[in-house]
Enzyme design. Structure first.
Site, short mmCIF file in Angstrom:
data_model
loop_
_atom_site.label_atom_id
_atom_site.label_comp_id
_atom_site.label_asym_id
_atom_site.label_seq_id
_atom_site.Cartn_x
_atom_site.Cartn_y
_atom_site.Cartn_z
N GLU A 114 -4.03 3.09 15.26
CA GLU A 114 -5.12 3.28 14.30
C GLU A 114 -4.57 3.87 13.01
O GLU A 114 -3.52 4.53 13.02
CB GLU A 114 -6.17 4.20 14.96
CG GLU A 114 -7.30 4.69 14.12
CD GLU A 114 -8.25 3.61 13.60
OE1 GLU A 114 -7.75 2.65 12.99
OE2 GLU A 114 -9.46 3.76 13.77
N ASP A 115 -5.26 3.67 11.90
CA ASP A 115 -4.81 4.27 10.64
C ASP A 115 -5.18 5.75 10.55
O ASP A 115 -4.35 6.59 10.25
CB ASP A 115 -5.33 3.48 9.42
CG ASP A 115 -6.85 3.25 9.43
OD1 ASP A 115 -7.54 3.75 10.35
OD2 ASP A 115 -7.33 2.58 8.51
N ASP A 156 -7.70 1.94 2.13
CA ASP A 156 -8.32 1.29 0.98
C ASP A 156 -9.38 2.14 0.31
O ASP A 156 -9.95 3.05 0.92
CB ASP A 156 -8.99 -0.02 1.43
CG ASP A 156 -10.22 0.24 2.29
OD1 ASP A 156 -10.10 0.93 3.32
OD2 ASP A 156 -11.32 -0.22 1.93
N GLY A 213 -6.62 -1.43 8.36
CA GLY A 213 -5.86 -0.27 7.91
C GLY A 213 -4.54 -0.02 8.61
O GLY A 213 -3.64 0.60 8.06
N PHE A 225 -9.56 12.12 0.57
CA PHE A 225 -9.81 10.68 0.74
C PHE A 225 -8.55 9.95 0.30
O PHE A 225 -8.19 9.97 -0.88
CB PHE A 225 -11.04 10.19 -0.02
CG PHE A 225 -11.35 8.76 0.32
CD1 PHE A 225 -12.02 8.45 1.50
CD2 PHE A 225 -10.90 7.73 -0.48
CE1 PHE A 225 -12.26 7.12 1.86
CE2 PHE A 225 -11.12 6.39 -0.13
CZ PHE A 225 -11.81 6.10 1.03
N LYS A 278 -7.69 13.64 10.94
CA LYS A 278 -8.53 14.53 10.12
C LYS A 278 -9.48 15.29 11.05
O LYS A 278 -10.70 15.06 11.03
CB LYS A 278 -9.32 13.66 9.13
CG LYS A 278 -9.60 14.27 7.78
CD LYS A 278 -10.56 13.39 6.99
CE LYS A 278 -9.88 12.54 5.94
NZ LYS A 278 -10.84 11.84 5.04
N ASP A 327 -11.05 9.99 11.69
CA ASP A 327 -11.79 10.83 10.74
C ASP A 327 -12.97 11.46 11.49
O ASP A 327 -12.81 12.49 12.15
CB ASP A 327 -12.21 9.93 9.57
CG ASP A 327 -12.93 10.67 8.46
OD1 ASP A 327 -12.90 11.90 8.44
OD2 ASP A 327 -13.53 10.00 7.61
N ARG A 329 -4.57 -1.10 -0.66
CA ARG A 329 -3.93 -1.04 0.67
C ARG A 329 -2.43 -1.27 0.59
O ARG A 329 -1.68 -0.89 1.47
CB ARG A 329 -4.52 -2.11 1.60
CG ARG A 329 -5.96 -1.87 2.01
CD ARG A 329 -6.31 -2.85 3.14
NE ARG A 329 -7.74 -2.98 3.37
CZ ARG A 329 -8.45 -2.21 4.18
NH1 ARG A 329 -7.86 -1.23 4.84
NH2 ARG A 329 -9.75 -2.41 4.35
P1 IMP Z 1 -14.18 7.31 11.63
O1 IMP Z 1 -15.03 6.42 12.48
O2 IMP Z 1 -15.00 8.17 10.72
O3 IMP Z 1 -13.18 8.13 12.40
O4 IMP Z 1 -13.46 6.38 10.61
C1 IMP Z 1 -12.31 5.78 10.80
C2 IMP Z 1 -12.12 4.72 9.73
O5 IMP Z 1 -12.63 5.12 8.47
C3 IMP Z 1 -10.66 4.54 9.52
O6 IMP Z 1 -10.15 3.61 10.44
C4 IMP Z 1 -10.60 4.10 8.07
O7 IMP Z 1 -10.72 2.71 7.99
C5 IMP Z 1 -11.78 4.78 7.41
N1 IMP Z 1 -11.38 6.01 6.70
C6 IMP Z 1 -11.60 7.28 7.07
N2 IMP Z 1 -11.08 8.16 6.20
C7 IMP Z 1 -10.49 7.42 5.23
C8 IMP Z 1 -9.75 7.75 4.04
O8 IMP Z 1 -9.49 8.91 3.69
N3 IMP Z 1 -9.32 6.70 3.29
C9 IMP Z 1 -9.55 5.40 3.65
N4 IMP Z 1 -10.22 5.05 4.75
C10 IMP Z 1 -10.69 6.05 5.54
MG MG Z 2 -9.39 1.84 10.67
#
Ligand code: IMP
Ligand code: MG
Length: 181
Positions: A104-105, A165, A49, A158, A136, A108, A171
């Site tokens: 990082e992208d 993606d 990402g 989302f 987020k 979340d 992407r």
């Molecule tokens: P976390 O472990 O829940 O913080 O997730 C992080 C990863 O989830 C990110 O690096 C993304 O790859 C994916 N992700 C979380 N939210 C989104 C979204 O809104 N769109 C696409 N990918 C997401």
């Molecule tokens: Mg990621």
């Protein structure tokens, strides 16, 4: 030349190409300021990402740096976080005694980044910071505060495009949008 057409699968654009360019330039300046005295900066991109963000970010960074990448995933190919974080691809570089900036992208739930940070901290870097394009905070399961971020997004957004993606697709869009349900 910038693409002017919006992909038909996109409901609305959240951050345009222009908005992303402007904000990422500011984040490059933050990197320049933060690491102006660093001699050993390693910029670790979390694939996949981070790719467009990473590429655009380092273009305006004037501090010497080494690029490296990791794949850490808490998603089993679906849109739901599984809580399991796996290192699928590890770094090539030894980060001991180096300044590490993780790119990082999105943060979340916070699971992926927390786990990645604890793995990298166990390798004794001199410093470790996290820069994420999107944040987020309303969706955190694990407490985590990035050192800097590009934009805040809401709990129910989302996003796709610019690295993000939907089941590995979309992407490549040059903007960040919300997908049609
Ligand atoms: P976390 O472990 O829940 O913080 O997730 C992080 C990863 O989830 C990110 O690096 C993304 O790859 C994916 N992700 C979380 N939210 C989104 C979204 O809104 N769109 C696409 N990918 C997401
Ligand atoms: Mg990621």
């Amino acid at each position: 030349m910038s693409k002017t057409t919006t992909d038909p699968r996109i409901e609305r654009i959240l951050f345009s190409q222009e908005q992303l360019e402007k904000r990422i330039k500011e984040l490059s300046s933050w990197v320049n300021e933060t690491y102006k005295n660093s001699k050993d900066l390693i910029v670790v991109g979390l694939l996949k990402g981070c790719l467009p963000f990473y590429a655009q970010l380092i273009k305006n960074v004037n501090v010497d740096l080494i690029t490296d990448f990791m794949i850490a995933s808490s998603y089993d190919g679906k849109n739901k976080s599984s809580g399991n974080v796996k290192i699928i691809l590890d770094l090539v570089t030894n980060i001991e005694n180096k300044d590490v900036l993780i790119v990082e992208d999105i943060v979340d739930t916070g699971r992926t980044i927390s786990k990645t940070v604890s793995i990298l901290k166990s390798r004794n870097p001199k410093s470790l910071k996290v820069l994420t394009l999107l944040n987020k905070p309303s969706n955190r399961v694990v407490e985590f505060e990035p050192d800097n971020f590009g934009f805040l997004v809401g709990k129910d957004d989302f996003v796709v495009g610019f690295g993000f993606d939907d089941e590995e697709k979309l992407r490549q869009l040059p903007y960040i949008g919300i997908i049609k349900s």
